[in-house]
Every structure is written in C-alpha cells, then in structure tokens.
Scaffold this motif. Structure first.
Motif, mmCIF file in Angstrom:
data_model
loop_
_atom_site.group_PDB
_atom_site.id
_atom_site.type_symbol
_atom_site.label_atom_id
_atom_site.label_comp_id
_atom_site.label_asym_id
_atom_site.label_seq_id
_atom_site.Cartn_x
_atom_site.Cartn_y
_atom_site.Cartn_z
ATOM 1 N N LEU A 36 0.822 -1.209 0.000
ATOM 2 C CA LEU A 36 0.000 0.000 0.000
ATOM 3 C C LEU A 36 0.860 1.266 0.000
ATOM 4 C CD1 LEU A 36 -2.970 -1.047 2.299
ATOM 5 C CD2 LEU A 36 -3.163 -0.181 -0.045
ATOM 6 N N PRO A 37 1.953 1.339 0.787
ATOM 7 C CA PRO A 37 2.841 2.501 0.667
ATOM 8 C C PRO A 37 3.447 2.650 -0.730
ATOM 9 C CG PRO A 37 3.280 1.340 2.710
ATOM 10 C CD PRO A 37 2.315 0.496 1.934
ATOM 11 N N ILE A 38 3.783 1.530 -1.375
ATOM 12 C CA ILE A 38 4.313 1.605 -2.739
ATOM 13 C C ILE A 38 3.248 2.135 -3.686
ATOM 14 C CG2 ILE A 38 5.112 0.211 -4.695
ATOM 15 C CD1 ILE A 38 6.606 -1.548 -2.714
ATOM 16 N N MET A 39 1.999 1.698 -3.507
ATOM 17 C CA MET A 39 0.907 2.196 -4.340
ATOM 18 C C MET A 39 0.751 3.707 -4.187
ATOM 19 S SD MET A 39 -3.167 1.176 -4.231
ATOM 20 C CE MET A 39 -3.488 2.221 -2.796
ATOM 21 N N VAL A 40 0.805 4.199 -2.950
ATOM 22 C CA VAL A 40 0.706 5.636 -2.701
ATOM 23 C C VAL A 40 1.907 6.363 -3.303
ATOM 24 C CG1 VAL A 40 0.713 7.409 -0.903
ATOM 25 C CG2 VAL A 40 -0.704 5.369 -0.629
ATOM 26 N N ALA A 41 3.106 5.786 -3.145
ATOM 27 C CA ALA A 41 4.318 6.434 -3.647
ATOM 28 C C ALA A 41 4.316 6.542 -5.167
ATOM 29 C CB ALA A 41 5.549 5.671 -3.175
ATOM 30 N N THR A 42 3.849 5.498 -5.863
ATOM 31 C CA THR A 42 3.815 5.554 -7.325
ATOM 32 C C THR A 42 2.831 6.614 -7.817
ATOM 33 O OG1 THR A 42 2.187 3.750 -7.353
ATOM 34 C CG2 THR A 42 4.496 3.148 -7.627
ATOM 35 N N THR A 43 1.707 6.746 -7.106
ATOM 36 C CA THR A 43 0.755 7.804 -7.462
ATOM 37 C C THR A 43 1.343 9.174 -7.191
ATOM 38 O OG1 THR A 43 -1.068 6.317 -6.874
ATOM 39 C CG2 THR A 43 -1.590 8.653 -7.089
ATOM 40 N N MET A 44 2.019 9.317 -6.060
ATOM 41 C CA MET A 44 2.631 10.592 -5.694
ATOM 42 C C MET A 44 3.724 10.986 -6.685
ATOM 43 S SD MET A 44 4.246 11.595 -1.984
ATOM 44 C CE MET A 44 2.749 11.017 -1.173
ATOM 45 N N ALA A 45 4.409 9.986 -7.243
ATOM 46 C CA ALA A 45 5.492 10.276 -8.186
ATOM 47 C C ALA A 45 4.979 10.912 -9.473
ATOM 48 C CB ALA A 45 6.249 8.993 -8.515
ATOM 49 N N CYS A 46 3.690 10.680 -9.790
ATOM 50 C CA CYS A 46 3.127 11.268 -11.013
ATOM 51 C C CYS A 46 3.013 12.784 -10.908
ATOM 52 C CB CYS A 46 1.746 10.684 -11.294
ATOM 53 S SG CYS A 46 1.750 8.960 -11.782
ATOM 54 N N LEU A 47 2.773 13.303 -9.701
ATOM 55 C CA LEU A 47 2.523 14.737 -9.548
ATOM 56 C C LEU A 47 3.696 15.608 -9.967
ATOM 57 C CD1 LEU A 47 0.413 14.868 -6.263
ATOM 58 C CD2 LEU A 47 -0.337 15.379 -8.583
ATOM 59 N N PRO A 48 4.933 15.355 -9.464
ATOM 60 C CA PRO A 48 6.032 16.219 -9.918
ATOM 61 C C PRO A 48 6.328 16.097 -11.403
ATOM 62 C CG PRO A 48 6.859 14.403 -8.571
ATOM 63 C CD PRO A 48 5.370 14.410 -8.431
ATOM 64 N N ILE A 49 6.117 14.887 -11.974
ATOM 65 C CA ILE A 49 6.343 14.719 -13.414
ATOM 66 C C ILE A 49 5.336 15.559 -14.193
ATOM 67 C CG2 ILE A 49 6.288 13.077 -15.324
ATOM 68 C CD1 ILE A 49 7.237 10.924 -13.409
ATOM 69 N N PHE A 50 4.060 15.486 -13.803
ATOM 70 C CA PHE A 50 3.018 16.234 -14.501
ATOM 71 C C PHE A 50 3.164 17.730 -14.283
ATOM 72 C CE2 PHE A 50 -0.248 12.510 -14.376
ATOM 73 C CZ PHE A 50 0.568 11.801 -15.248
ATOM 74 N N TRP A 51 3.445 18.126 -13.030
ATOM 75 C CA TRP A 51 3.522 19.545 -12.709
ATOM 76 C C TRP A 51 4.736 20.215 -13.335
ATOM 77 C CZ3 TRP A 51 1.913 18.787 -6.945
ATOM 78 C CH2 TRP A 51 0.536 18.984 -6.830
ATOM 79 N N SER A 52 5.864 19.499 -13.419
ATOM 80 C CA SER A 52 7.106 20.137 -13.855
ATOM 81 C C SER A 52 7.099 20.484 -15.334
ATOM 82 C CB SER A 52 8.300 19.227 -13.532
ATOM 83 O OG SER A 52 8.178 17.989 -14.223
ATOM 84 N N HIS A 53 6.731 19.531 -16.193
ATOM 85 C CA HIS A 53 6.763 19.834 -17.622
ATOM 86 C C HIS A 53 5.564 19.301 -18.394
ATOM 87 C CE1 HIS A 53 9.242 16.257 -16.686
ATOM 88 N NE2 HIS A 53 8.774 15.749 -17.793
ATOM 89 N N GLY A 54 4.533 18.871 -17.683
ATOM 90 C CA GLY A 54 3.274 18.560 -18.337
ATOM 91 C C GLY A 54 3.299 17.381 -19.287
#
Length: 356
Positions: free
Chosen positions: A275-293
């Motif tokens: 479950l922590p890995i599931m949360v971490a993988t979702t969280m990792a999407c945010l900086p990728i999307f926010w930084s350069h879309g």
C-alpha cells in the motif's frame, strides 16, 4: 511441475476470457458514450476505465464471496501499481504523453487522496463494510463531479474512428457478451490462482499482487497502448487514472460491503509494503506532470524499470529471503537516488528550454 500445469492453464484461460470480455465491454461502452456525446477525456476517466477495470471487479468480488480476501485486496493494490508503472511507462515509450491540466488539477490529486485514505482504512488489519460504504459514497460524489464538468471541453469527443460509433443494439450486445466472458473468466482465474498459490507454497497475497494483478490489468495496458499509438493520449492517461480510481472506489467498496460484518482481512504485508508503494507511485506522477506537463520516453523507461525492481523484490522475498535485505539496501541507496537525479535533471532542462 505436473501439478502446476492445470493451474497454469486455468490462469491463462481466465486471462484470455477476461481480455476478450474486457475488449467487448470497452467497445460497447465507448459506442454508448459516443452516442451520448461525452468528451474523450471523460470517456477515458469513466466509461473506458469501468470497462477495463471490469476484470479486477469480477475477480476481486468473486474472491471475496469465496472467502479469498487476500486475492481480492492484493489484486486491487497490484493492479494500481501495474497501471502507473507499466501501463503509463510503456505508453510513454511509444509516444511521450502530454498531460492535460485537468488531470494535474483534479484527477491525480484525487487519486492520491483516495489512495492514502484506503491505506489508512486498511491499517487496522481489516477493511470494514462501513469503509466500503464510504468509498461508494465517494464514487457517487466523483461521478456527479465528472458529469457536471463533462461539457467544459466538448471538442474532446472528436478523434474516434467511425468504426467505434455503433448503433444502440450492437453496443448493447457487446456489453452483454463482455459481461458473460468477464464472469466466466474471473471464476476460472481465481480458481487457478488459488490452486497455484497452494502448489507453490507462496501466499495468495503474492499471487494476487503479481500474476492476478498483471493478468487483470492487461485490458488497461492494451487499451492505453492502442490509444497512444492512434494519438489519443488523453484516452490513454485518463484510462489509467480513471481505472485506479474505480479500483479503489468501486472494487474495494463493493468487496468490503459484500464481506458483511466480518470485513475484509488485510495482510500485514500489504499495509507495511505494498500500500505505501501504491501511494508512492501515485505521488510520483505529480512532480512529473507539474514540472513539464508530460511523461517523456526516459521517464516511461524509469517507470517500467521500477516495476521490474518491484517484481524482483517479490521473487527474492519468496525464493531467496536471505538476499532480500541486500537487494532493498542497493535499491534505496543507489537506484532510487539515481532515479531522483534523472527526474530533477529532466525538470531543470525543461525549465531552461522554456525560459529560452
């Protein structure tokens, strides 16, 4: 080896039936959505996501009714991890994925919030029917939100092939045929996976996180790859985000409610590791999307590599437990810092290009 052969054949047959049923369900659902004039991004987040999540739904629900809580829960968690790391990663390897601001502003943060909420609900070692009901209420609120915002970008409905615009009767027949195959395939896959776990001497949680999760996620993978190849990036990304949301809202919600007073028993390994890995993988999407879309090919390759490391850790834990700690140490001290450096470099490079 001989005793494993019938289980392996059942698993393969179940996956094939689920794939065929999911494909019929998706095409029928998409045709209905097109008849209603729903925008493409909303189709990906709701209709297509529901169709591609149908295998997970039937496998987990039938597992719950049969008392196999471990497969029911690990299937959802493993599918969400697979969707982010493999489906998004492989799609980005085909074509770099541009991300609409809608996903960054609304859907990915919502997915992260729901993932963290499920982790918190499961930390008590049991997912109660009250928690399941709360997830279903959350689904209703989200669907109302989707419908109210569906008309913001009506031009997004364009881009589908004429072959996907079916009449109501053929669309309904495809939905019905897909439903039958999904029910049958789910029963065969659960039976084969349970028997294989007993024969291999591993927990049902491990089988659910790997074989069952990957098998039931094949529709998401194929749908997103085909959508990406045809230039429908919105549909590919929306399918992944929407599928993960529905996995948590619908599948866990229904399974928890169906479990009744006993609730769904949660494997401690899921709470402490998966479950922590599931949360971490979702969280990792945010900086990728926010930084350069967008998700570049390099970042897609990193996501797929991380899933490979996740599988390797699963295998070592169950086959060579003495090497597990060394593997985790190398991953935490060498691999993850290197991944973070690459992502930071990608972000800085994008900002420099944008300024110039």
């Amino acid at each position: 080896m001989t005793s494993l052969l019938p289980s392996a054949l059942q698993i393969v047959l179940g996956i094939l039936l689920l794939f065929g049923g999911g494909e019929l369900f998706v095409t029928g659902s998409t045709a209905v959505a097109l008849l209603l004039g729903i925008p493409q991004i909303v189709i990906g987040l709701t209709v297509v996501s529901l169709g591609t999540s149908a295998p997970e739904l039937f496998v987990s629900l039938i597992s719950t009714l049969q008392g196999n809580d471990a497969i029911a829960l690990s299937n959802v968690v493993g599918s969400n991890i697979f969707n982010v790391l493999v489906v998004l990663g492989m799609s980005a390897l085909v074509v770099p994925l541009s991300v609409r601001s809608r996903l960054v502003r609304r859907d990915v943060p919502l997915l992260l919030a729901v993932s963290m909420a499920v982790w918190g609900m499961a930390s008590g070692s049991r997912l109660t029917w009250q928690a399941g009901l709360a997830l279903l209420v959350g689904l209703g609120i989200n669907l109302v939100w989707e419908i109210r915002t569906a008309g913001e970008n009506p031009d997004e409905v364009e881009g589908f092939d004429a072959s996907e615009r079916l009449a109501p009767l053929p669309a309904g027949l495809r939905l019905l045929a897909g439903l039958v195959l999904l029910v049958l395939g789910s029963q065969v896959l659960v039976r084969g996976a349970t028997t294989a776990a007993l024969a291999l001497g591993v927990s049902q949680t491990v089988v659910g996180l790997t074989i069952v999760a990957a098998g039931t996620s094949m529709p998401e993978l194929v749908t997103s790859l085909v959508a990406t190849y045809r230039g429908r990036v919105d549909l590919a990304i929306g399918n992944v985000v929407g599928s993960n949301l529905l996995n948590l809202f619908v599948i866990l919600g229904l399974c928890a409610v169906a479990s009744g007073a006993r609730g769904l028993e949660v494997d401690p390994t899921l709470v402490s590791r998966d479950l922590p890995i599931m949360v971490a993988t979702t969280m990792a999407c945010l900086p990728i999307f926010w930084s350069h879309g967008q998700i570049t090919r390099l970042e897609g390759g990193i996501l797929v590599t991380l899933y490979g490391l996740y599988l390797a850790e699963q295998v070592l834990t169950n086959t060579l437990p003495s090497l597990t700690e060394d593997f985790r140490l190398v991953t935490l001290t060498l691999v993850l810092p290197l991944v973070l450096m690459v992502l930071v470099w990608q972000t800085v490079r994008w900002w420099q290009q944008r300024r110039t």
